[in-house]
Design a protein around this motif. Sequence first.
Motif, PDB file in Angstrom:
ATOM      1  N   PHE A   1       0.805  -1.218   0.000  1.00 42.02           N
ATOM      2  CA  PHE A   1       0.000   0.000   0.000  1.00 42.02           C
ATOM      3  C   PHE A   1       0.841   1.272   0.000  1.00 42.02           C
ATOM      4  CE2 PHE A   1      -3.219  -2.914   1.847  1.00 42.02           C
ATOM      5  CZ  PHE A   1      -4.267  -2.636   0.993  1.00 42.02           C
TER       6      PHE A   1
ATOM      7  N   PHE B   1      -6.685  -1.021  -6.509  1.00 43.00           N
ATOM      8  CA  PHE B   1      -6.100  -2.153  -5.792  1.00 43.00           C
ATOM      9  C   PHE B   1      -6.172  -3.400  -6.665  1.00 43.00           C
ATOM     10  CE2 PHE B   1      -6.136  -5.739  -2.825  1.00 43.00           C
ATOM     11  CZ  PHE B   1      -4.975  -5.470  -2.127  1.00 43.00           C
TER      12      PHE B   1
ATOM     13  N   VAL C   1      -6.728   3.733   2.007  1.00 36.43           N
ATOM     14  CA  VAL C   1      -5.273   3.504   1.961  1.00 36.43           C
ATOM     15  C   VAL C   1      -4.609   4.197   3.154  1.00 36.43           C
ATOM     16  CG1 VAL C   1      -3.171   3.895   0.622  1.00 36.43           C
ATOM     17  CG2 VAL C   1      -5.303   3.316  -0.542  1.00 36.43           C
TER      18      VAL C   1
END
Length: 266
Positions: free
Chosen positions: A152, A168, A195
């Motif tokens: 991430f 993602f 995130v």
Amino acid sequence: MPIHKTEAIVLRKRDFRETSLIVDFFTRDFGKLSGLLKGIRTDQRKFASTLELFSHNDIIFYMGNTSSLHLVSQADIKDNFDPVRQNITKSGLSSFMMELLSAVMPQEDKNEEVFNLALTCLTELKRSVNPERVATIFKIKMLALSGFKPHFDSCLACGDKIIGQSKFSLSLGGLLCERCFQKDYAARSVFRGTVASILYIEKNDFANNLNLGMNPQIKRELDIILNAFLNFHLERELKSQNVLNKMANFAPVIVGTGLKPVPTDM
Ligand SMILES: [Zn+2]
């Protein structure tokens, strides 16, 4: 055979022959470990602990040289987490935590950070009014500490810091920046807040994480992404996650029985 004493949390247990049990522990000093407790089913007093799922024990065991199954000679309970056990939501979440830990950690690989995380979360669950938040923190930190860590921090294709929109990718296991969207057409858009929340939880300690505010939309997306990531990479859905999903679907029934509903906001 060398003899060892260590702290151990029960991940799973199953009957062995007529009289014995095989218990999978996560131990402070040896990581995930399988132990044989001979005669415990016919003589309950043989061990001072009944080795309930997610209980915290002191165990003494003989380290086998040729087998990955070790003979446990003594088990003393340190904390049975009764307040967790008596609450259906907390108990379900703890079972999920144990199954996740067992699924992502390799056998006999010491990881004291993981041990402390599990113990901290179980201890917090005893008094927590928001058990779902504890389980979410556990899930994110557990993944960060294991080899399953989703990426991430930056774009996993080009390595750049993500400034604009991101997606993602389940199959690649992390975020793609706008320029790299074509690396996986199945990647799904993700809120910046989601995130940011995951990165915050990864980088901050448990006490700070407990105070993190999260709106319901972000909480929902975070759960969807992490669960999909786990299912994809474990190639199955964890049994206890399935039970938790069913419990969430039947929330009105749980309320009807007088049990407290699980808070959905974080
Ligand atoms: Zn990129």
